[in-house]
Structures are given as C-alpha cells and as structure tokens.
Design an enzyme around this catalytic site. Structure first.
Site, mmCIF file in Angstrom:
data_model
loop_
_atom_site.group_PDB
_atom_site.id
_atom_site.type_symbol
_atom_site.label_atom_id
_atom_site.label_comp_id
_atom_site.label_asym_id
_atom_site.label_seq_id
_atom_site.Cartn_x
_atom_site.Cartn_y
_atom_site.Cartn_z
ATOM 1 N N SER A 107 -4.872 -9.960 6.792
ATOM 2 C CA SER A 107 -4.108 -8.418 7.023
ATOM 3 C C SER A 107 -3.587 -8.434 8.482
ATOM 4 O O SER A 107 -4.258 -8.726 9.357
ATOM 5 C CB SER A 107 -5.107 -7.438 6.771
ATOM 6 O OG SER A 107 -5.001 -6.170 7.253
ATOM 7 N N ASP A 141 0.782 -1.155 -0.253
ATOM 8 C CA ASP A 141 0.061 -0.007 -0.113
ATOM 9 C C ASP A 141 0.881 1.259 0.041
ATOM 10 O O ASP A 141 0.636 2.083 -0.831
ATOM 11 C CB ASP A 141 -0.839 0.016 1.238
ATOM 12 C CG ASP A 141 -1.779 -1.168 1.369
ATOM 13 O OD1 ASP A 141 -1.333 -2.144 1.011
ATOM 14 O OD2 ASP A 141 -3.072 -1.122 1.864
#
Lengths: 407, 407, 407, 407
Positions: free
Chosen positions: B185, B22
C-alpha cells in the site's frame, strides 16, 4: 613567571596527567609556582588506547611527579556512564554523542579518590580556559570535594602556545616527544575520538581525510554490506553476533566492525557551555551502532506517550551531560526515569553496515507492542474499525466546537 | 448490502478521489447507499506524479461521478505546509519526515472548498478504519466545515478485501485497471512516498528491493559522491546549485539528485494515532537534503537556549502534524514561534551525497555566531580566559553548597 | 428496552456500586438486559464518608445483587496514589488537585481483584458517556484485565434523567431514598469532593453557598488565623502539629483543620479528556495544606535545574492522572523520577490558615541549600563577588557576539 | 582606594541612579577612580513612586553628576514588558511574578539610549555582586551595546556596608538623607515591590508586619469582599470596572483596589541565577488580579493541547525573564508563540477580593469553548455518548495490547 613570589597553601596536588605536552609542562610549573608542592600524576584509563599509557609512569616521574596512578576505568565507564546516558537517548544538539562529556565525571571522581588516598589538598587539570572541560571537571570537583583547591594552569600562567610550552620544558631540560606543530587537538576514549583545529576552524571547509583516525572513509569502505546483530536486555547490549560480551568488550568489538565500514563520523558546529560556538569532528563507530540498536528496540516497545517522554528525558540529559552536571540530583532523577522505561527495552536487532551507514533492518522484542500475532487478536477483542468514528469525534471535538462558535 | 433501505439526507457529496480501486468502488457505493446522491470527484495534485492524473477525469465520470475537480496544490503544498513544518525541525518519533501527514490538511481544505463551490452537503474519503488518515481528514473537516456530513465507507460497508472491491465493480460493469493482487500500500506526493504491507508487516524482515520506488539502493548508487549546494533564506531553500527555484521546483530537483544517490530511505515501526503500531518504509530523497541543510545553518546561528527551544517546538509540531491538528490555534502558535527563530536561518550549505548519505560538509551564514573573524575580536573585547573561573564558580555553586552541607 | 431480546455472554458481573440512584437502577437493568447474569456489588472505601457505607450491603442485596464487597482502601489510597501524585507537583490545568482522577485507578484495580476472586467475566460502572471517569475506569480495566467485558449502562440504555431512573425502579418495586431533584452532582473521597451542575453550568455565575460542603465560606471562618505545622520526610507528611500520623489520618486531621478556615476551594472550567469543557467546583482542604507544605520544602532543597525538571514531571503527571493512564510504563517512569528528587524533600513547615488561605510562613530543612550558616562559609570558600564578572561575561557571550556581528 | 593610581579610558559614564545611598556614593567614586570622567545620572521612571523622583535632579548634580536624565517609561513598561510576560503565564518557580526582573531590560535599554545621546563610553549600575540584577543589566548591555564598558562598583570597590558608604560620603561633604540602619532592601516599580534582608534572612521566620508596604495585612482588610470586573482583549486588560484605562492606569487602579484587600503578598525562597538561594517577600497587588483574570479567560478559550503548550511557554519565559535574557531571539520567539494564542483571550471576568485572596468568580468570552448554548447543539451535531466507547477503545489500545502480550 617562575621568578615571581611563590604561592603557598598547596602541599600536594593530584594532576590529571596524560603525558602530552600540556600536562608535562604543568608538573614543573606547579612545583615552581606553588612552593615545591608534591605532584601526584593521575591517569584514568577510559579506553583511550594502550599506546597512550605505555611509559606513562616513567614519563611522569621524569617530569617531576612523586607518584603516578593509572586507574583502569574501562568497564565502569561503559557500564555506569555510557549506558545510563544512551538509554535516555541523549544526543547533544541533535548530533553529538557526548563522548568527551561522559568521560569527564568518571575521571574527576577517580581523581578525587586518588586525592583522598594520597592526602592531597588540591587537584589540577590541563583544560584550556575557553572550553567545556574545565567546567565539567570543576563542576564535578565542586560536587565531590568542595574542600579541594582547584588549579587550572591554562587560566593562570601566561604561556599561550605549543612553542611556549616546548621552550618552557627545554629550559628545564625535560625531554618530550611532542612536536612543534600539531594540526588537530584530539580527545579519545572507548566511546569516541574528537578532532578540533586546523582547517576545521572554518565551517566552510570540508574535513580533510587526515582528520579521521578511527573510521575509514565511506568511499574506502568495503563494497559489500556487513550485518551485525545485537541482543539487548534492559537497554544494554549483552551479545554481539550472538557472543556474550562485557559492556566494554562489546563496545570494542563494535568499534572494530563499524570503523571498517566508515560508520560514526560526525561534523558539528556546536554551542559550547561557555557561550561560544566551536566546530568539532567526532568518530563514534561502535557507539553509533549501539545507539541505533537501542532506538530500534524502542520503536517496538514504547507507546506514543512513553516515547514522547523519553525524548524529553533525552533533551534534558543531553544538556546535563554536556554541561558537566553528572553528580547532581537532577542526573539521578533522569536516570531513574530512563531506567524505568528501559525495563521493556529487550530484544534483538540486526544492523546493516555499509559505506558509512548503520541501518537497523530487522527488529524483534518480547515486549513488542507490534506483534506478528496482532492480526489474529480478532476484531472484537482488540479493535473494531467502527470504534474509530467515536474516537475521531471526541478527538476533534474542540475543533468542532470552535468552528461552530465562530460562525 | 445494496439491497438494504437507502440512507437519506445526503444530496451531493465531494469524494477525495484517486482513481484507484477503493475510490472507484466508492462512487457506485455512495449512489446506492445514499439514495442516488450526486457524486463530485475531487483530486488534489500534491505532486503524486502525472501518471496518477492522466485520464482521471474520464475515469471518474465513467464510474458515475457528475463532475471531477483536479486542483493543483503543488506550490502551495511546499510553501505553506512543508516549509512551516520542516522549519520547526519536526520529525515524528525521531525518524519519520511526515510526508503523508503534511499533505492531509491541504487536501482536506481544498476538498471543503470544492464542497462549498458545488454546494455539497457531505464529504467522503477512502481511508481505512485502522489508520491515521481518517483522523487527519476528519479532524480537518471538523475544524473547517463542521456542518458537512462525513462519510467513511471503509467503516461503513462490509467489503474487506481487494477481491470484494473487484467483485463489486465487476457486478456493476465498471472497468478498472486494478489487479487482484497488490503487495504494498503506497501514498505519494512531492515530498515522499510511503510503503506498507507485504513482507514489511514483520519488522524482523529486511525490506526487499521491490519496496523502494523513488531511490536507488545505496549499493546501486554512483561510486563517486556528488555535492549539491543550497542557498537558504529565512529557513527556506531559494537556490539549488546556484539556480533560483520555486519551492516546488527546488524540491523536485533535489528529489531527482538525491534519489540517484539512494538518499532518504526510512524504515520505522511507529505509533499510530489510533493506538496501534505499524511498520512503514518511506522515501524522502529531496526532503532529507532540505532538512539537513536547514539544520546545518541552524548550527551556526542558534544559540544554546534558542536551539533547545527549537527542539521543543519540533517535538510538539511532530505530534501535531502527525495527529492531523493542523487547523488549530496550537499550530498557529508553533509556526509563529518557529518563524521568529527562522529569521536568522540564512546562509549556504554544501551537502555531499554518497551511497545513501546526505552529509553537510560546508556551512556559512551572515548570522553565524561562529565567525571566521572571531579570533580577531581580541581577548579584551569578547572573552578573557580568566572569566571562566568566575563562571565555573557560580555555575557549580549549588553543587558546592550541597556538598558542603552534606558533610 | 427490557422487553428486547436479552444479551448473552455475561454470566457474572462486578458492579462499582455506590448505593446511589444510578447504580441502584443498574442492578435490575443488568439482570434484565444480560439474561439473568449474577451481579456482585463492589464498593471501594476511599474515604468518601461513613454515611455513604451504612446499610450499603443490605441495599445492594435488596436491589438484586448476590453479594456486596466493601473494600477499605483508605490508607492505600493516600500512601500509594495521592502521595506519588502530589510529590510530582501535578495540578491539572493549573488549578485542579486531581481528587477524583487519583481515586479511579485504585478503585478499578480493587474491582478487578474482586472480579478475579468471584470469577466474574465482566465489570460495570455507572459513569456517564460524556465524562472523564468512563475513560479512566475503562483505561485501567484495559491495562489490568483486558479479557473482562466492560458494561457502561449510561452509553447503552435509553434512560436519560433522574425521572427515568426513579420510574424504572418504581416499576420494579425497588425502594430508593433518592429524591426526584438533585441540584449538584458530587464525588467525594478522602482527598476532596467535587461539585458540578446547577447554577455552575454557567461560568458567569458565582458558586452559591449551597455548593460547598467540606469547607466554610472564608467569610464565616474564624477571625483569628491558626498555624499548623507539618513534618515532612521524603516528600510525605509524617507529623501534623508534632503528632505522628498515618498518611490517611494526617489527611483527615488536615481536612478538619483547614475546612474550618475555608481553605481549599477551587472553581475551574477545565478541558475534559473527551474534548469538551466543563465547569466544576472542588474542595480539597487538607490536600491544599499538604501540597503547600511540600512545595515550601522544595523551595529550600531543589536547585534551579532540578526544580525546572520537577515542573516538567508535574505537567506530564497532571495529564497522565487526569487522563486515567495510571497503569502505564509512563506513570512508573514519572514516579521514579519524582521519588528520586523527593529524597531530599525533608523538613518542617508552618502554615498559616486564615479566611481561605494556606500560607507557608516558616520553612526549614536539613537538606536546605539556603542555610543559616551560609554567610559564615566565608567568601573565599564559596563565593567571591568578583567571580560574578566572569560568570556574566560568559553567560551573555552569545548575545555579545550576536550584537557585534550585526554591526 | 581613591589614593591609588587612577584608571583611564572612561571619559563619560551613564549611571543608573536612584538617589539612594549606593548610587549617591558611586558618583564621587567614579570620578575619583576613573580619572575625572564625566558622570551622567539616569533614572528610569517605571512607576516606583513620585516620592522617589522629587528632588532627584538636584541631588544628582549636588553629588557631582553633570546631567540628570529622568525618563518616563511607565506606559511602555506595562505595555511592552509586563503584558508580553504575563500573557505567557510566566511565574518564576511557581510563585514569583517577576516584578524586578521585567523592569531591568527596559531600564537597560533606556540607559543605553541616554548613553548614545550623550556620547558616553561606559555605563554603570549599583547592583551588588551576589544578586541577579547585575546579570540582567549586563546581559542587556551585551545585547544592546557590546561596545560600552560596564562598571559595577560593588564588584570593584572595597566598601562592604552602609557604614562604609556613609563615611565615604561624609568625608566628601556630600549630604545624604540615608540613615545608618535600614532593615530591608527594597525595589519598587508599577508592578511590585520586593523586600529582602532583616528577619527574612531566616526562612524559619514569619515575615513581620513591618515588611509589607503596598498591601494591608489580610487581618486588617475589610470584612466585606469587593468585586472588580476586568474586560480583556487579546490578553490585555482594557477596562477595570467598565472604565477604559491605559495599561499603566489600569494597573495603578488595580494596585489600589487590591492592596486594600491584602491581595498579592508573596514569600519565596528562590534560586538566584548566580547559584545561591535567597528569600524574598514581594507585593504585587494589581498584578495578581490581572494575572488571575487572564488565566480565568484562558480556562474558557484554550483547548487541552493549547493550554499545555501555553504552560511550556510560561516555563521557558519565567526563566528567560528572571535570567535577564530579554533581548534575545528566544524571547522574540516565545512572545510570538504567546501572542498567537492570546488572540482568543478575550472576555470579561469578575474577581472577588477578600482578605488576601483574589478569586475569579464569573467568566465569559466570545471565544469560549464552553458555551451556554452548548447543550442545545443537539447530540447528533456535536456529541453522541456512544462515540465514547470507540474513543476509549482506541485511547487505551496500547495498554490493552501490552496487557494481552504479557499474558
């Protein structure tokens, strides 16, 4: 002591009788102290075990009681005392599941009912003068029957030890199976058993194996985990492993399963209501599983503010129950608040039992605010990530203003 | 998207950078979106592990950052964020030990400090728009640097998946070691690691073995228990197994020991601050032991009313930390209240680690209100059983009056 | 703005309509913005005054609405929203009696009912984007009708002032009696009227005489006090000065009496839900008297722990109502807890009204724990002064042990 | 009684002595009861009025005391007991400003200090056995000097009335100015005066004019309001009407001003710590103004969550002070929490006094979160109305999900 002038004004007294050493001695002591008053023995069956009840009637009569009432309160205890308490989430001082505390009000209520039935003018209990139970019993008596005189022999007589009691009974030729030494003081009911005394009196001592009676040591538990499923409706367990069971039967079944896995041992140094600390060990095998199951469903159904409120109810309830204030308007209010929240505590939970641990591993609820279909609500309908910016800006607005002002 | 008119008004932005997919994509995106602004990468070392930091500087520069600041916050994190929180007893919704939550304020503060040092006019984070962390970061930014612009790419760009990010980087010839698929995650620091996603998205799924990374499964833990001793001073662990250790070193040592015994696994469906529920699994091995140690000493030293108050502080603090309100007057007040109580949280505790459980089995404290010498105070000095009658009478007086009135 | 492309997807919208300048402008704006959608005007009569309702139907039609529904909610408002709230003792931030807050949920509920009846697909309100009421309305809509689209023109259009609105209406030839200048923003219902704006925007300004509308200035109130008596049953006023009255009629009568004596003025700088502070003046004449009456009876009937709990309910309820969370499980739970306590809130109270003050001067209750006959209970039955020593010894035992230990 | 066998074991006792009838009788009674022990009279000057202190030394000696210590505690009382209490916002049961309660710990502490100085082995107070003050005094003694014996004559002797006491003194030829009849029982200090007894014993009686001594009746107060300004720093009044004053001097000045306007009358039926209810009237003129001033500044400086927390501290503190638990860790923790919040309680407030009311009408603070310049922050910097939509969506998300699920 028995040679002193006899007290008057008590004609018939209902004694909370267990058949143990203390209450066996209380019967003759009452008669000698209170001018030959009549003694009605009363024993509440709250699931302490059948062996405690066998021969109890005969023993009471042999000790001098005129009658012996054994009242079966097992289902009522679980349904009307345990469930309302655990629905709130009450845990005393973060650890103790209130096993003895919850039993006191139902016993006191039944004792008063016997007193009314037999026309007694006094009630009597065998609690010591340093513990919580005297406060709980007498607090309930005050609320239910303020006209009845309360007799607490341990605060009145001068005996101080098992030896004193044994000698007292021997002098009166009353037989007892009690031994001169007893390491631990215990109290049992359907929900739990407590242990005090012996090496436990020093919190720097690890409890020895001999303390525990309802659960195996985690080290001795099976090497394979076991899964148990609970169905929960309105905050109450209705099925265990898909079998519909009464409240008491469900608890018994869970006690059995969980005890085999060493689940439910507690070791706490707690603040007694009477101001001192004490150290106790408790075993609550089935209750630990039930408790975990309720909390697991709550994770799915209570929103953030509701859950916070439920914790406040829990905190209040833990002290109220521990402190013996069951028959009060506060208790009614707490239960009303809790039962309202419990309307959505419905669902199924699977709990893994292994070497002392009870871990909810699967949870589902028709009232879940977390839903498998959540992602499919679509962004427009429920949540647009762009909404977060506005939320954050307003949520942190006071901090922003404070920071800007302090420049 | 990059073909759109470029935004202006941001010259230099400090990005909370991890080297993951990200934030690797955020660097070029920022430059393309904000008219060639300069990007300063910032990484807080809060104990997430050295492997996360190796090569990070080079990777940041290669992705287009002009500088990369890696700041060691490990000791400060434990001393000034973790200890003040756990001293209060804060546990979010009864289960979550706040590992990610506690790290956000210290990271935000250090990020602002870097922004000030390099003269940046904006800060940027890689949090998604559905989570708590965006609120925590931006709440801290609002309190510490309300003048800095905050950029949250996940709420701004149109990419929605790992595939989108990988394609975005590939199109710009920026290399990444990230794979196209990633089940869970995760977020790690010295205190804990969190896991979300994959099969965890259904609370009716038991977490699979692959979820956990810091702890062994209880089934795989040693068959012999291990005992660890903690020395505690003012609510902080000073020694582990008699070895004096810094706050961070003590936590690391406990992580190691406890992880081997499968201690510290948590599985919770929690209420996010942004209004939805999520399901997460957390591992907090050393923290679970520390937490248990503090509570064990408190059992000895806090009286009934103090302990009740400590629970109220805990409840408040759990929400405050979870909700990202660290830099507020409320937080200062809660910590002041807690540290005052912690002055007596001193002593030693021995904790047994076995198959996933951490059980305090021995406790002692110089401030103990339960004392071995208690019994020898003598009855006259401290407690006369006859006092109990008066206590009970007054304690239950309102119940008695109510009962008498209602006749 | 009206020249822009028209929005689609809304066919029929129910507007919370007051006939004031804002909602008069909203009608044409909605039609122009949402592609000629049909507008159904809705007005809740919550006791804001008959003059607000006269000609309202005609005005709505003249402004372009297809229908106008005026719904009488006055008795329901007092019985089902005001009483449950004041029974808890809720006062927002110690001062504000929640007049506007309590009205929002009942209005939102009735608006949704009209929407269902007319088959609307949207609801609309005229609240501004900086206030609490938008959150309250939309929070209720989310709970009651999450499928309905919500339109909040003040957050959508670009008009920002009364001048803008007047010009907008003038351009469309819609007549309005609204003047260009209006000092204060007000909201009225049976319980209260609020005032904001003008000189009140500076908390360093004392409110001028022109602010107040329901109460005379204390300086202008009669020089003789007036006594009003309330009969209270289950926490609700049943009689005023011995006259049996409906909930709404009782409130109206008390508004009249108390307003003449300048009772019920409030001036507060409060924390809005949206993060900023605002300053408001409120008049709650009859409500202030009702509130004082309930609290006075509670003094007689609630014991120490029950009263403390009632205050906790009050604190929670004050935020819940202010924050617009009426239709939530938390609200049901709080009301259940409160109504349980209110079962004993029965009795009579006489309140003296004089120059702005409402002072309960006489109180009695059949559930009083303070009783005229108390002294005659006899010392033996209820209270022996010698009991106090035991009480004190145990009550202070933790302090004594702590002091002895620290020697 | 004095003819009975004398008690031994007390050589020197420090008596909390007021010069009134009760403590005048206690001196000879102690000597007769405790085998000619030496009596040291002690009187704390906490602002009860100079007339109470004139001739006190002589009277004590004449009654049989060997010494008389009068200790000036006036400034310490206001600075170290009153301010920490009112900073929390503590009001007992919503009404009582804790005047008597706050004085007990400082008196007990000074009494213990005198006992240490003169080498006494006991302390004695003249509180009755049905009140709170015995618990407060003895709770403080337990915390400060658990080794000192406590003598409470009213729980020990058999006298029960003023007549008994007068006869007792007359028989010993000790002169007293006390009259045979005294309607009200009163307790005064710098903060307040309390009144009990007489017609007040029936809560259905309005207090007669003769009850009140510090304040005029509102009906007799000036027809013109008076404005008084307070400057406040860290939650403490530093200036009254721009005059810098010590804590005690400020309180005295406010007592004078407020008393003239009939401000500070309280009439409450309260729950005593010992379980019964009592009805008391209190006058706290200056304190009422101080209290209102602090709360007014808080309105400007505390955000929503901080204020809610401050109310929780207030609730705890109100019981702690009322219950006499001043010298406890809990008290230290509450004060630490409160003083942390009070760091921003700075500013000026103007309070209007009129006919019994004290109304803050002007407020300002350098720490205000409501700021005159707020509007000029600009929408972009602080608040964009469009942010509200996102806030509302997330704020009501749980309600929306619940509603969608229940379809």
């Amino acid at each position: 002591m028995s040679s002193a002038v006899k007290k008057t004004g008590v004609k018939k007294v209902v004694l909370a009788y267990s058949g143990g050493l203390d209450t066996s001695a209380i019967i003759p002591w009452l008669k000698e102290t209170y001018d030959d008053c009549e003694i009605v023995a009363f024993c509440a069956d709250v699931g302490q075990g059948e062996e405690e009840l066998i021969g109890l009637h005969e023993k009471a009569i042999a000790s001098g009681a005129s009658e012996c009432h054994i009242v079966d309160l097992k289902e009522e205890f679980v349904a009307d005392y345990i469930y309302p308490t655990i629905a709130t989430g009450a845990i005393y001082e973060g650890t103790y599941l209130l096993g003895t505390s919850m039993a006191r009000p139902i016993i006191a209520k039944a004792q008063v009912e016997v007193a009314r039935k037999v026309g007694a003018d006094a009630v009597c209990h065998g609690c010591t003068g340093k513990g919580n139970d005297q406060v709980r019993f007498e607090g309930c008596f005050a609320a239910l029957a303020p006209d009845l005189k309360v007799i607490a022999p341990w605060r009145e007589w001068e005996m101080r030890s098992r030896e004193d009691l044994l000698a007292y009974l021997a002098a009166r030729d009353i037989k007892t199976s009690a031994s001169a030494t007893k390491i631990y003081s215990r109290d049992a009911n359907a929900w739990h058993i407590s242990h005090e005394g012996g090496e436990l009196e020093d919190p720097w001592n690890e409890p020895s194996k001999g303390v525990w009676t309802l659960t195996v040591a985690p080290e001795d538990a099976p090497n394979e985990p076991e899964y148990v499923s609970l169905a929960i409706k309105n905050g109450r367990v209705t099925h265990v492993n898909d079998e519909a069971l009464s409240p008491y039967a469900a608890l018994m079944k869970l006690n059995d399963i969980a005890g085999k896995h060493g689940v439910g041992r507690i070791d706490i140094t707690e603040n007694r209501l009477v101001g001192m600390k004490s150290r106790g060990c408790y075993e609550t095998p089935g209750g630990t599983v039930m408790f975990a199951g309720l909390r697991a469903i709550e994770e799915l159904v209570l929103d953030k503010t509701s859950r916070t409120w439920r914790e406040q109810i829990a905190g209040q309830m833990s002290h109220l129950v521990y402190d013996g204030r069951w028959f009060t308007p506060l208790c009614k209010s707490l239960i009303a608040a809790s039962e309202s929240l419990a309307e959505s505590v419905n669902g199924d939970v699977v709990i893994k039992l292994y070497k002392g641990q009870a871990t909810p591993v699967k949870k589902r609820s028709p009232n879940s605010l977390y839903s498998e279909s959540f992602a499919t609500f679509g962004e427009d309908d429920v949540y647009d990530q762009k909404h977060a910016e506005g939320f954050i800006r307003l949520y942190s607005l006071a901090s922003r203003i404070r920071a800007l002002n302090s420049k």
